[in-house]
Design a protein around this motif. Structure first.
Motif, mmCIF file in Angstrom:
data_model
loop_
_atom_site.group_PDB
_atom_site.id
_atom_site.type_symbol
_atom_site.label_atom_id
_atom_site.label_comp_id
_atom_site.label_asym_id
_atom_site.label_seq_id
_atom_site.Cartn_x
_atom_site.Cartn_y
_atom_site.Cartn_z
ATOM 1 N N SER A 146 -2.445 -19.360 3.628
ATOM 2 C CA SER A 146 -3.673 -18.775 4.165
ATOM 3 C C SER A 146 -3.919 -19.316 5.565
ATOM 4 C CB SER A 146 -4.859 -19.124 3.268
ATOM 5 O OG SER A 146 -5.152 -20.517 3.359
ATOM 6 N N GLY A 147 -4.859 -18.683 6.290
ATOM 7 C CA GLY A 147 -5.158 -19.134 7.647
ATOM 8 C C GLY A 147 -5.607 -20.581 7.685
ATOM 9 N N GLY A 148 -6.474 -20.971 6.740
ATOM 10 C CA GLY A 148 -6.946 -22.345 6.703
ATOM 11 C C GLY A 148 -5.834 -23.322 6.380
ATOM 12 N N GLN A 149 -4.955 -22.937 5.456
ATOM 13 C CA GLN A 149 -3.826 -23.805 5.118
ATOM 14 C C GLN A 149 -2.865 -23.943 6.293
ATOM 15 O OE1 GLN A 149 -2.570 -21.604 1.622
ATOM 16 N NE2 GLN A 149 -3.201 -23.281 0.282
ATOM 17 N N GLN A 150 -2.641 -22.861 7.025
ATOM 18 C CA GLN A 150 -1.763 -22.939 8.195
ATOM 19 C C GLN A 150 -2.339 -23.892 9.241
ATOM 20 O OE1 GLN A 150 -0.512 -19.208 9.864
ATOM 21 N NE2 GLN A 150 0.213 -18.396 7.931
ATOM 22 N N GLN A 151 -3.649 -23.843 9.431
ATOM 23 C CA GLN A 151 -4.246 -24.750 10.405
ATOM 24 C C GLN A 151 -4.160 -26.197 9.923
ATOM 25 O OE1 GLN A 151 -4.528 -23.922 13.279
ATOM 26 N NE2 GLN A 151 -6.555 -23.966 14.174
ATOM 27 N N ARG A 152 -4.311 -26.412 8.616
ATOM 28 C CA ARG A 152 -4.158 -27.766 8.078
ATOM 29 C C ARG A 152 -2.722 -28.247 8.218
ATOM 30 N NH1 ARG A 152 -6.498 -26.247 2.541
ATOM 31 N NH2 ARG A 152 -5.365 -28.075 1.787
ATOM 32 N N LEU A 153 -1.754 -27.332 8.051
ATOM 33 C CA LEU A 153 -0.356 -27.699 8.258
ATOM 34 C C LEU A 153 -0.117 -28.063 9.718
ATOM 35 C CD1 LEU A 153 2.615 -27.997 7.559
ATOM 36 C CD2 LEU A 153 2.851 -25.491 7.686
ATOM 37 N N ALA A 154 -0.690 -27.289 10.630
ATOM 38 C CA ALA A 154 -0.535 -27.597 12.052
ATOM 39 C C ALA A 154 -1.134 -28.969 12.374
ATOM 40 C CB ALA A 154 -1.182 -26.511 12.897
ATOM 41 N N LEU A 155 -2.278 -29.284 11.755
ATOM 42 C CA LEU A 155 -2.875 -30.602 11.938
ATOM 43 C C LEU A 155 -1.969 -31.694 11.372
ATOM 44 C CD1 LEU A 155 -6.666 -30.032 11.156
ATOM 45 C CD2 LEU A 155 -5.706 -30.939 13.268
ATOM 46 N N ALA A 156 -1.387 -31.428 10.212
ATOM 47 C CA ALA A 156 -0.474 -32.407 9.613
ATOM 48 C C ALA A 156 0.726 -32.639 10.514
ATOM 49 C CB ALA A 156 -0.007 -31.920 8.238
ATOM 50 N N ARG A 157 1.254 -31.563 11.092
ATOM 51 C CA ARG A 157 2.421 -31.673 11.971
ATOM 52 C C ARG A 157 2.090 -32.503 13.201
ATOM 53 N NH1 ARG A 157 5.148 -26.030 13.343
ATOM 54 N NH2 ARG A 157 3.175 -25.771 14.449
ATOM 55 N N ALA A 158 0.883 -32.302 13.744
ATOM 56 C CA ALA A 158 0.469 -33.090 14.901
ATOM 57 C C ALA A 158 0.203 -34.538 14.509
ATOM 58 C CB ALA A 158 -0.783 -32.471 15.523
ATOM 59 N N TRP A 159 -0.511 -34.741 13.417
ATOM 60 C CA TRP A 159 -0.862 -36.094 12.975
ATOM 61 C C TRP A 159 0.373 -36.921 12.641
ATOM 62 C CZ3 TRP A 159 -0.261 -38.816 8.383
ATOM 63 C CH2 TRP A 159 -1.023 -39.986 8.270
ATOM 64 N N ALA A 160 1.403 -36.270 12.075
ATOM 65 C CA ALA A 160 2.624 -36.979 11.695
ATOM 66 C C ALA A 160 3.334 -37.594 12.892
ATOM 67 C CB ALA A 160 3.575 -36.033 10.957
ATOM 68 N N LEU A 161 3.065 -37.078 14.084
ATOM 69 C CA LEU A 161 3.696 -37.614 15.300
ATOM 70 C C LEU A 161 2.998 -38.878 15.801
ATOM 71 C CD1 LEU A 161 4.284 -34.262 17.211
ATOM 72 C CD2 LEU A 161 5.873 -35.493 15.730
ATOM 73 N N ARG A 162 1.929 -39.294 15.101
ATOM 74 C CA ARG A 162 1.176 -40.497 15.469
ATOM 75 C C ARG A 162 0.665 -40.424 16.914
ATOM 76 N NH1 ARG A 162 2.048 -40.680 10.662
ATOM 77 N NH2 ARG A 162 2.759 -42.502 9.467
ATOM 78 N N PRO A 163 -0.036 -39.343 17.269
ATOM 79 C CA PRO A 163 -0.493 -39.228 18.653
ATOM 80 C C PRO A 163 -1.621 -40.211 18.961
ATOM 81 C CG PRO A 163 -1.452 -37.478 17.347
ATOM 82 C CD PRO A 163 -0.486 -38.211 16.440
#
Length: 235
Positions: free
Chosen positions: A129-146
């Motif tokens: 879903s749109g909300g899940q995709q945005q949460r995945l995008a957040l996870a992908r960014a967060w995993a990089l330890r920015p």
């Protein structure tokens, strides 16, 4: 500012051909800040995010950052997901940043747990879903330890439940000390998340104030910013 700024802009201008997107923008970003960029469509919010990230070089002025190793991630309004599983989208992002093997597997699992997508790990990312995709995008960014996370209208196309979920994640990331810079039209969201508000109009910064001052009484704000926060200027 108690310590050197993570990112600093000094009289930055940005042009796209004949169009001027930013004019004489000067600001500094400190570690742990929660900054909201607000203003009407075309005011320069997205362009400012891209200059802060380093995706676009200023046409005039100077961009500086505290050190070359500063980790900056950016989340766009419509995240780009590959035709791969949820887990593979995460693993690829880590691989591109030099994180491999067991370290990548551990970070991937932790990131999925953080955003509540463990059960979706094997699903095609584009089937979420749109909300899940945005949460995945957040996870992908967060995993990089920015050190700094930039977000361009992160909940604009989401339903109310998904918006609350994404906001909750951002609030949690901020509590961990992550520096957030969010461009948003949602003034309620800005009020909930931001500690500092930067108001732009026609590429210029007209106000750069604590969030409480921006919303409570508007004392000393330019007239344009006062009208904007009262909903009397167009988006």
């Amino acid at each position: 500012m108690a310590e050197p700024a993570l990112i600093e802009l000094d009289r930055v201008g940005l042009r796209y051909g004949a169009h001027t997107a930013l004019r004489e923008v000067s600001l500094a970003v400190a570690r742990g800040e929660r900054i909201a960029l607000v203003g009407a469509n075309g005011s320069g919010k997205s362009s400012l995010l891209r200059v802060l990230h380093g995706l676009l070089a200023p046409s005039a002025g100077r961009r500086a950052q505290r050190d070359a190793g500063l980790r900056i991630a950016m989340l766009f309004q419509r995240p780009f997901l590959l035709r791969l599983s949820v887990r593979a989208n995460l693993r690829l992002g880590l691989w591109l940043h030099g994180v491999h093997g067991a370290a990548a597997a551990a970070r991937c699992a932790e990131a999925l747990q953080r955003v509540g997508l463990q059960a979706e790990a094997r699903r095609p990312a584009r089937a979420l879903s749109g909300g899940q995709q945005q949460r995945l995008a957040l996870a992908r960014a967060w995993a990089l330890r920015p050190d700094v996370l930039l977000l361009d209208e992160p909940t604009a196309s989401l339903d109310p439940t998904a918006k609350r979920e994404v906001e909750a994640l951002l609030a949690e990331f901020a509590k961990q000390g992550l520096t957030l810079i969010v461009a948003s039209h949602n003034l309620g969201q800005v009020k909930r998340l931001a500690s500092r508000v930067i108001y732009l109009e026609h590429g210029r910064v007209l106000a750069d104030v604590p969030a409480a001052r921006f919303f409570d009484g508007h004392a000393g704000l330019p007239r344009e910013a006062q009208l904007f926060v009262r909903g009397e200027l167009p988006w």
